[in-house]
Structures are given as structure tokens and as C-alpha cells.
Design a protein around this motif. Structure first.
Motif, short mmCIF file in Angstrom:
data_model
loop_
_atom_site.label_atom_id
_atom_site.label_comp_id
_atom_site.label_asym_id
_atom_site.label_seq_id
_atom_site.Cartn_x
_atom_site.Cartn_y
_atom_site.Cartn_z
N MET A 1 0.32 -1.43 0.39
CA MET A 1 -0.18 -0.36 0.37
C MET A 1 0.90 1.10 0.07
O MET A 1 1.67 1.58 0.88
CB MET A 1 -0.99 -0.22 1.00
N TYR A 2 0.98 2.11 -1.08
CA TYR A 2 1.57 3.45 -0.74
C TYR A 2 0.85 4.42 -0.22
O TYR A 2 -0.70 4.39 0.44
CB TYR A 2 0.91 3.87 -2.28
N VAL A 3 1.81 5.15 0.46
CA VAL A 3 1.43 6.28 1.49
C VAL A 3 0.42 6.88 0.53
O VAL A 3 0.90 7.90 -0.39
CB VAL A 3 2.22 7.15 2.14
N SER A 5 -2.06 6.77 -0.71
CA SER A 5 -3.44 6.06 -1.70
C SER A 5 -4.71 5.69 -0.42
O SER A 5 -4.75 6.06 0.46
CB SER A 5 -3.26 4.32 -1.85
N LYS A 6 -5.88 5.86 -1.11
CA LYS A 6 -6.86 5.13 -0.40
C LYS A 6 -6.63 4.11 0.33
O LYS A 6 -7.35 3.80 1.42
CB LYS A 6 -7.95 4.58 -1.65
N GLY A 7 -6.47 3.17 -0.22
CA GLY A 7 -6.56 1.55 0.48
C GLY A 7 -5.50 2.32 2.19
O GLY A 7 -5.76 1.61 3.66
N TRP A 8 -4.68 3.01 2.11
CA TRP A 8 -3.69 3.96 3.18
C TRP A 8 -4.54 4.32 3.97
O TRP A 8 -4.30 4.00 5.49
CB TRP A 8 -2.47 4.55 2.87
N TYR A 9 -5.21 5.41 3.43
CA TYR A 9 -6.18 6.27 4.23
C TYR A 9 -7.44 5.74 5.03
O TYR A 9 -7.59 5.54 5.98
CB TYR A 9 -7.09 7.45 3.32
N SER A 11 -7.29 2.45 6.04
CA SER A 11 -6.04 1.76 7.09
C SER A 11 -6.10 3.00 8.41
O SER A 11 -6.16 1.97 9.35
CB SER A 11 -5.21 0.71 6.83
N GLU A 12 -5.53 3.76 7.83
CA GLU A 12 -5.33 4.48 9.10
C GLU A 12 -6.67 4.82 9.74
O GLU A 12 -6.45 5.64 11.15
CB GLU A 12 -4.07 6.02 8.38
N GLU A 27 -14.71 3.10 4.11
CA GLU A 27 -14.62 2.24 1.92
C GLU A 27 -15.52 2.51 0.75
O GLU A 27 -14.95 2.63 -0.09
CB GLU A 27 -14.15 0.55 1.75
N THR A 31 -10.77 9.40 -2.04
CA THR A 31 -9.83 9.34 -1.16
C THR A 31 -9.71 11.13 -0.69
O THR A 31 -9.31 10.70 0.36
CB THR A 31 -8.78 9.61 -2.16
#
Length: 43
Positions: A1-3, A5-9, A11-12, A27, A31
Motif C-alpha cells: 500500500m502506498y502512502v 492511496s485510498k487503502g492507506w487512508y 487503514s489509518e 471504504e 480519497t
């Protein structure tokens, strides 16, 4: 996962305990909305 990215947000936000925003799962949001929510919660 890139900082940044939608997935990163997602998870944070889940790390700090935010699973839903206004009754909808995180989900489902774009973004930019996730980024703004994370910035508001970290203040």
C-alpha cells in the motif's frame, strides 16, 4: 500500500477507530473525503 492511496487512508482511519463516517463505511468514500477526515481526526 502506498502512502496517500485510498487503502492507506482507510487503514489509518481504522487504526484510530473510525470505521464509519455519517453511517456509511469508510471504504465507500473517495480519497479526498478520507484525507480530510483523517486530517480532522488527527488535530
Amino acid at each position: 500500500m502506498y502512502v496517500g492511496s485510498k487503502g492507506w487512508y482507510v487503514s489509518e482511519l481504522k487504526k484510530i477507530g473510525v470505521n464509519r463516517i455519517e453511517g456509511r463505511k469508510v471504504e465507500k468514500y473517495k480519497t479526498t473525503t478520507l484525507a480530510n477526515t483523517l486530517a480532522d481526526k488527527k488535530k
